[in-house]
Design an enzyme around this catalytic site. Structure first.
Site, mmCIF file in Angstrom:
data_model
loop_
_atom_site.group_PDB
_atom_site.id
_atom_site.type_symbol
_atom_site.label_atom_id
_atom_site.label_comp_id
_atom_site.label_asym_id
_atom_site.label_seq_id
_atom_site.Cartn_x
_atom_site.Cartn_y
_atom_site.Cartn_z
ATOM 1 N N HIS A 55 4.734 -8.322 2.456
ATOM 2 C CA HIS A 55 3.507 -9.127 2.071
ATOM 3 C C HIS A 55 3.409 -10.176 3.308
ATOM 4 O O HIS A 55 4.301 -11.249 3.568
ATOM 5 C CB HIS A 55 3.718 -10.088 0.851
ATOM 6 C CG HIS A 55 2.301 -10.359 0.246
ATOM 7 N ND1 HIS A 55 1.506 -9.825 -0.676
ATOM 8 C CD2 HIS A 55 1.387 -11.380 0.528
ATOM 9 C CE1 HIS A 55 0.262 -10.313 -1.018
ATOM 10 N NE2 HIS A 55 0.209 -11.418 -0.152
ATOM 11 N N GLU A 105 3.296 1.179 -5.471
ATOM 12 C CA GLU A 105 3.512 -0.168 -6.068
ATOM 13 C C GLU A 105 2.360 -0.372 -7.273
ATOM 14 O O GLU A 105 1.215 0.059 -7.161
ATOM 15 C CB GLU A 105 3.176 -1.078 -4.955
ATOM 16 C CG GLU A 105 4.248 -1.105 -3.834
ATOM 17 C CD GLU A 105 4.007 -2.060 -2.761
ATOM 18 O OE1 GLU A 105 4.864 -2.355 -1.863
ATOM 19 O OE2 GLU A 105 2.907 -2.519 -2.900
ATOM 20 N N HIS A 119 -0.920 1.100 -3.503
ATOM 21 C CA HIS A 119 -0.849 0.204 -4.508
ATOM 22 C C HIS A 119 -2.082 0.109 -5.240
ATOM 23 O O HIS A 119 -3.022 -0.677 -5.382
ATOM 24 C CB HIS A 119 -0.593 -1.602 -3.908
ATOM 25 C CG HIS A 119 -0.032 -2.522 -4.999
ATOM 26 N ND1 HIS A 119 0.608 -3.537 -4.804
ATOM 27 C CD2 HIS A 119 -0.687 -2.518 -6.282
ATOM 28 C CE1 HIS A 119 0.467 -4.002 -5.984
ATOM 29 N NE2 HIS A 119 -0.065 -3.726 -6.755
#
Length: 237
Positions: free
Chosen positions: A190, A70, A43
């Site tokens: 997450h 991401e 990410h």
């Protein structure tokens, strides 16, 4: 089984803290795949405080499982994605200064923008996933913008599960059921951890993939990276 994609952002954070190349990000990516992970997630953020854009390019020749990038679909990020052509791009509505991801997309408000981005990604054979809260209207919106998958934002579930509130899974189960009905694949991520991943997986129908970084790397400090990757894989079977 549900696939495990290991987010290696925290490896980059540790490397960057000393300005050198220890730990070596590419070697860790090779290792987690050798240990059994079915994917690698990164990410990158605009300030490159952990994953650098060059890391994303270097990983193209290293990731032989699924490669998931991401990020917020700003121009620089999208150009990077088009260059690297990963297996999957996960679109996340991060603010530029966000410490970590903290909300899903409003797929209705941003419909036109998401449609444009997704159409371009799909024209390049890049699978698209949209980071969303477990809100049914947002799942329906993800279908309308043409996404292949959703990624359920699981921070609220993780926090409530730690308190003993197992009912916190209900919105996620309903969101996954709707996604299945609409033909959307379901990912999640997450704050998922060894403590909650098995319960989460068992209550999410047709969960295709989880991306886990912070917890997995933290747990590996005590239990070892190879051991932890395999502990996740067993819980996801």
């Amino acid at each position: 089984m549900t696939k495990l994609s290991v987010n290696i952002n925290k490896i980059a954070t540790l490397r960057n803290s000393r300005g050198g190349d220890v730990p070596n990000l590419l070697q860790v990516a090779k290792d987690v795949q050798k240990f059994g992970a079915q994917g690698v997630t990164i990410h990158p953020r605009p300030d490159e405080r952990h994953i650098r854009y060059q890391d994303a390019r270097d990983l193209v020749d290293v990731v032989y499982t699924e490669y998931n990038i991401e990020g917020n679909p700003m121009d620089n990020f999208l150009n990077l994605v088009y260059e690297c052509a990963p297996t999957q791009v996960t679109l996340v509505p991060d603010a530029v200064d966000a410490l970590t991801s903290n909300a899903g997309w409003d797929t209705i408000k941003h419909k036109a923008f998401l449609q444009e981005v997704i159409q371009e990604c799909k024209s390049r054979n890049i699978r698209t996933s949209i980071f969303v809260d477990p809100v049914l209207e947002m799942i329906e919106g993800a279908k309308l913008v043409g996404a292949d998958r959703i990624e359920l934002y699981t921070e609220h579930f993780a926090a409530e599960y730690t308190k003993g509130n197992e009912k916190a899974i209900i919105p996620y189960t309903k969101a996954a059921e709707l996604a299945n009905e609409l033909g959307l694949g379901v990912n999640a991520g997450h704050d998922l951890s060894l403590d909650n991943i098995e319960f989460f997986k068992n209550n999410i129908p047709n969960l295709l993939e989880v991306s886990i970084g912070h917890a997995l790397i933290s747990e590996s400090l005590y239990l070892g990276l190879e051991n932890v990757v395999n502990m996740y894989i067993r819980k996801l079977q």
